[in-house]
Design a protein around this motif. Structure first.
Motif, short mmCIF file in Angstrom:
data_model
loop_
_atom_site.label_atom_id
_atom_site.label_comp_id
_atom_site.label_asym_id
_atom_site.label_seq_id
_atom_site.Cartn_x
_atom_site.Cartn_y
_atom_site.Cartn_z
N GLY A 34 33.79 107.40 108.76
CA GLY A 34 34.58 106.03 108.89
C GLY A 34 35.89 106.07 108.24
N GLU A 35 36.13 106.85 107.30
CA GLU A 35 37.44 107.13 106.91
C GLU A 35 38.40 108.04 107.99
OE1 GLU A 35 37.05 109.21 103.33
OE2 GLU A 35 36.33 107.35 102.22
N GLY A 42 44.63 103.25 112.71
CA GLY A 42 45.77 103.07 112.22
C GLY A 42 45.53 102.17 111.00
N LYS A 43 44.13 102.28 110.33
CA LYS A 43 43.79 101.34 109.26
C LYS A 43 44.25 102.36 107.98
CE LYS A 43 39.93 99.36 111.70
NZ LYS A 43 40.49 97.92 111.89
N GLU A 44 44.74 101.56 107.00
CA GLU A 44 45.05 102.02 105.83
C GLU A 44 44.35 101.36 104.55
OE1 GLU A 44 49.31 102.13 105.62
OE2 GLU A 44 49.50 103.77 107.12
N GLY A 45 44.11 101.85 103.39
CA GLY A 45 44.09 101.38 102.17
C GLY A 45 42.58 100.34 102.08
N GLU A 46 42.53 99.33 101.65
CA GLU A 46 41.44 98.51 101.97
C GLU A 46 40.60 98.28 103.04
OE1 GLU A 46 38.30 97.13 99.87
OE2 GLU A 46 40.01 97.85 98.76
N ARG A 49 38.79 101.26 103.80
CA ARG A 49 37.80 101.56 103.17
C ARG A 49 36.48 100.65 103.72
NH1 ARG A 49 41.38 102.68 99.24
NH2 ARG A 49 41.81 100.46 98.62
N THR A 50 36.87 99.43 103.91
CA THR A 50 36.27 98.49 104.58
C THR A 50 35.47 98.79 105.76
OG1 THR A 50 37.44 96.55 103.42
CG2 THR A 50 35.89 96.08 105.35
N TYR A 51 36.50 99.45 106.81
CA TYR A 51 35.86 99.66 108.13
C TYR A 51 34.88 100.88 107.76
CZ TYR A 51 35.58 102.26 112.49
OH TYR A 51 34.92 102.73 113.57
N ALA A 52 35.16 101.96 106.57
CA ALA A 52 34.20 103.17 106.56
C ALA A 52 33.02 102.53 106.04
CB ALA A 52 34.97 104.02 105.46
#
Length: 104
Positions: A34-35, A42-46, A49-52
């Protein structure tokens, strides 16, 4: 207590321990996947983490890793293909097992 009873308990304990480690390693692999996918999206930070965590929870839909694979393949449509994602899953499972063993 007989030697046979001791041996049987020992095998049962080992089976339970191995199943627990396998579950932890697969959950860790899914988080790492997921990370990795979040980074590709292109996701970062929270948000990453939420996506992971959505990848981790997708594994509870059905037995096996097919549900996780489908989610990530769908989410990474055009950014990565199924073969590359399967290879990444295998690579990350090895890494997850290593991490779990180092923690214990």
């Amino acid at each position: 207590m007989t030697t046979f009873d001791d041996r049987e308990r020992s095998y049962e304990a080992k089976f339970a321990h191995d199943a627990d480690l396998r579950f932890k390693a697969e959950a860790r692999r899914n988080r790492l996947l997921g990370e990795w996918a979040a980074q590709m999206l292109g996701k970062e930070g929270e948000e990453a983490r939420t996506y992971a965590m959505t990848v981790v929870t997708s594994d509870f839909e059905e037995p096996g890793e097919g549900d996780v694979l489908r989610k990530v393949v769908s989410d990474l449509d055009g950014k990565s293909d199924e073969t590359a994602i399967r290879a990444k899953m295998a690579e990350l499972l090895v890494e997850a097992r290593r991490q779990i063993l180092e923690e214990n």
